[in-house]
Design a protein around this motif. Structure first.
Motif, PDB file in Angstrom:
ATOM      1  N   VAL A 124       0.828  -1.208   0.000  1.00  0.00           N
ATOM      2  CA  VAL A 124       0.000   0.000   0.000  1.00  0.00           C
ATOM      3  C   VAL A 124       0.863   1.259   0.000  1.00  0.00           C
ATOM      4  O   VAL A 124       0.465   2.289  -0.570  1.00  0.00           O
ATOM      5  N   ALA A 125       2.051   1.198   0.604  1.00  0.00           N
ATOM      6  CA  ALA A 125       2.946   2.358   0.577  1.00  0.00           C
ATOM      7  C   ALA A 125       3.412   2.631  -0.849  1.00  0.00           C
ATOM      8  O   ALA A 125       3.410   3.784  -1.315  1.00  0.00           O
ATOM      9  N   HIS A 131       0.354   3.934  -2.887  1.00  0.00           N
ATOM     10  CA  HIS A 131      -0.016   5.301  -2.510  1.00  0.00           C
ATOM     11  C   HIS A 131       0.926   6.301  -3.160  1.00  0.00           C
ATOM     12  O   HIS A 131       0.484   7.294  -3.754  1.00  0.00           O
ATOM     13  N   GLN A 175      -0.283   9.060  -5.907  1.00  0.00           N
ATOM     14  CA  GLN A 175      -0.143  10.477  -5.595  1.00  0.00           C
ATOM     15  C   GLN A 175       0.711  11.183  -6.639  1.00  0.00           C
ATOM     16  O   GLN A 175       0.373  12.284  -7.094  1.00  0.00           O
ATOM     17  N   THR A 217       7.402   7.435  -0.704  1.00  0.00           N
ATOM     18  CA  THR A 217       6.444   7.006   0.322  1.00  0.00           C
ATOM     19  C   THR A 217       6.977   5.810   1.095  1.00  0.00           C
ATOM     20  O   THR A 217       6.840   5.744   2.322  1.00  0.00           O
ATOM     21  N   GLU A 273      -0.374   8.047   6.754  1.00  0.00           N
ATOM     22  CA  GLU A 273       0.484   8.092   5.569  1.00  0.00           C
ATOM     23  C   GLU A 273      -0.171   7.603   4.283  1.00  0.00           C
ATOM     24  O   GLU A 273       0.294   7.936   3.194  1.00  0.00           O
ATOM     25  N   ILE A 274      -1.228   6.795   4.384  1.00  0.00           N
ATOM     26  CA  ILE A 274      -1.808   6.180   3.189  1.00  0.00           C
ATOM     27  C   ILE A 274      -3.213   6.711   2.949  1.00  0.00           C
ATOM     28  O   ILE A 274      -4.069   6.662   3.840  1.00  0.00           O
ATOM     29  N   ASP A 275      -3.462   7.192   1.742  1.00  0.00           N
ATOM     30  CA  ASP A 275      -4.779   7.680   1.334  1.00  0.00           C
ATOM     31  C   ASP A 275      -5.510   6.525   0.654  1.00  0.00           C
ATOM     32  O   ASP A 275      -5.304   6.258  -0.537  1.00  0.00           O
ATOM     33  N   PHE A 276      -6.382   5.843   1.405  1.00  0.00           N
ATOM     34  CA  PHE A 276      -7.040   4.662   0.857  1.00  0.00           C
ATOM     35  C   PHE A 276      -8.145   5.020  -0.136  1.00  0.00           C
ATOM     36  O   PHE A 276      -8.474   4.211  -1.001  1.00  0.00           O
ATOM     37  N   ARG A 326      -7.763   7.287  -2.397  1.00  0.00           N
ATOM     38  CA  ARG A 326      -6.985   7.398  -3.638  1.00  0.00           C
ATOM     39  C   ARG A 326      -6.640   6.014  -4.172  1.00  0.00           C
ATOM     40  O   ARG A 326      -6.717   5.762  -5.379  1.00  0.00           O
ATOM     41  N   LEU A 327      -6.278   5.091  -3.266  1.00  0.00           N
ATOM     42  CA  LEU A 327      -5.950   3.728  -3.710  1.00  0.00           C
ATOM     43  C   LEU A 327      -7.172   3.051  -4.318  1.00  0.00           C
ATOM     44  O   LEU A 327      -7.041   2.248  -5.254  1.00  0.00           O
TER      45      LEU A 327
END
Length: 396
Positions: free
Chosen positions: A51-52, A55, A59, A74, A130-133, A135-136
């Motif tokens: 996920v890092a 993300h 982004q 990230t 830290e992670i925009d889910f 957006r994912l």
């Protein structure tokens, strides 16, 4: 994409703080620029890396920057914050309890519902920050798959797209001896390593590429006989968290053989497996290093992972799209006979001995993890009320 670029899938194993090896490997692959990732499947620490990466990629695409550099940034930021937690004594203890199940017997006498009734989890807070889910959930490529184990059925549950969340990542990384089972849509989940470490099925099913690159951090083999409690626990963890991978690899080997013999149904194509393997370098580390996210340990793991991926790129990348580079029968067993062959040094696809940890570094990692575990035990131990001064405690 450049003519030099080749499309493949990534499969990322979990393994506590040893996930920093995968961070280093991903950094080298992204910096090289030739591998293009269609799908990424991750479990536990592998899920965090997945996920890092996604993300940072998403982004950067939204901001019209180089997505590879965004993914590298990230990953570095997430692991830097993990190191910051590890540098603080209390953070090391808490994060250690999250990232690895090899703990002293004193702690295992308490369930996480007793030792941590508020379900405090610093890693969950880090991931949420830290992670925009959202957006994912909108990201088309690479597709991200995170595996967790359904507590009731024992089956792997795959979270992807809009189902992917911080709670899903924490489910994937939930060792039940340490943390309360996360609940998602009325179901409870434990660490995905029990059922799929990592899950290869979603990558096979999505198509787009028949090449899968596995980053393996749980050693298949260890020399010698485990005799100490730590050695036995470490080898037992290897076997437990490699079991699902071995089963999947044997299935792929069997399907590939049926296809080659013309016995499979039409339309099936062989899966080409590739691997970046920590091998002897991670097997050489003490079990306690998995619960020690200390900067010196993680930086060393990053360096080893980066060098291992660079080695793979130099030796194996040209085979992507042409042939697999893992001897599935030799390394994971004959799917029919369930036997193993002995590999030669020339055939080995693991991190070479030049990356082994010197004794002083192994000792330092072990000392740091022992201190983190000691603090974990101390933190989990309920405080005792002092007896009133006028009362005398009975003799025992």
């Amino acid at each position: 994409m450049s003519e030099r670029t080749k499309t493949l899938h990534l499969a990322l194993q979990g393994g506590g703080a040893h996930g920093a090896f995968t961070w280093g490997a991903l950094d080298a692959l992204l910096q090289d620029g030739r591998p293009h990732f269609a799908g990424i499947s991750g479990t536990s620490a592998g899920a965090i890396n997945a996920v890092a990466l996604a993300h940072g990629w998403a982004q950067a695409e939204d901001e019209q920057r180089d997505p590879r550099e965004g993914a590298r940034a990230t990953l570095a930021r997430v692991w830097t914050k993990v190191m910051e937690l590890g540098a603080a004594s209390e953070g090391a203890a808490r994060l250690g309890r999250l990232m690895m199940g090899a703990l002293p017997g004193a702690l295992t006498r308490l369930s996480p519902y007793q030792a941590n009734p508020l379900d405090i989890n610093p890693l969950r807070q880090l991931i949420e920050q830290e992670i925009d889910f959202e957006r994912l959930g909108r990201l088309k490529s690479p597709c991200v798959f995170v595996a967790a184990t359904d507590v009731e059925t024992g089956r792997a549950e795959i979270f992807a797209g809009r189902r992917l969340s911080a709670q899903a990542v924490m489910a994937s990384a939930c060792l039940p001896q340490l943390f309360q089972a996360p609940e998602i849509d009325g179901r409870l989940y434990w660490d995905g390593g029990y059922a799929a470490n990592p899950a290869l099925g979603p990558l096979v099913e999505m198509g787009e590429s028949r090449d899968i690159l596995l980053v393996q951090i749980n050693p298949l083999k260890r020399a010698g006989t485990p005799t100490s409690a730590a050695e036995i626990a470490d080898r037992a963890a290897d076997l437990s968290f490699n079991a699902s991978l071995i089963a999947q690899m044997r299935t792929i080997a069997l399907i590939n053989e049926l296809i080659e013999r013309g016995l499979a149904r039409q339309g099936l194509a062989p899966i080409r497996m590739h691997r970046i393997d920590g091998g002897a370098a991670l097997a050489e580390m003490p079990a306690s290093s998995k619960i020690s996210p200390q900067p010196v340990t993680l930086e060393k793991l990053f360096d080893i992972g980066q060098a291992s991926a660079q080695r793979w790129l130099g030796r194996r990348f040209e085979a992507v799209g042409e042939r697999g580079t893992v001897n599935l029968r030799r390394d994971y067993g004959d799917p029919l006979k369930l036997s193993f062959e002995v590999e030669t040094e020339a055939d080995a696809d693991t991190t070479p001995a030049s990356y082994l940890w010197p004794p002083e570094e192994r000792a330092r990692a072990a000392d740091a993890a022992e201190e983190a575990a000691r603090q974990a035990v101390q933190a989990a131990r309920p405080e005792r009320a002092e007896a009133p001064a006028e009362r005398v405690a009975p003799a025992v």
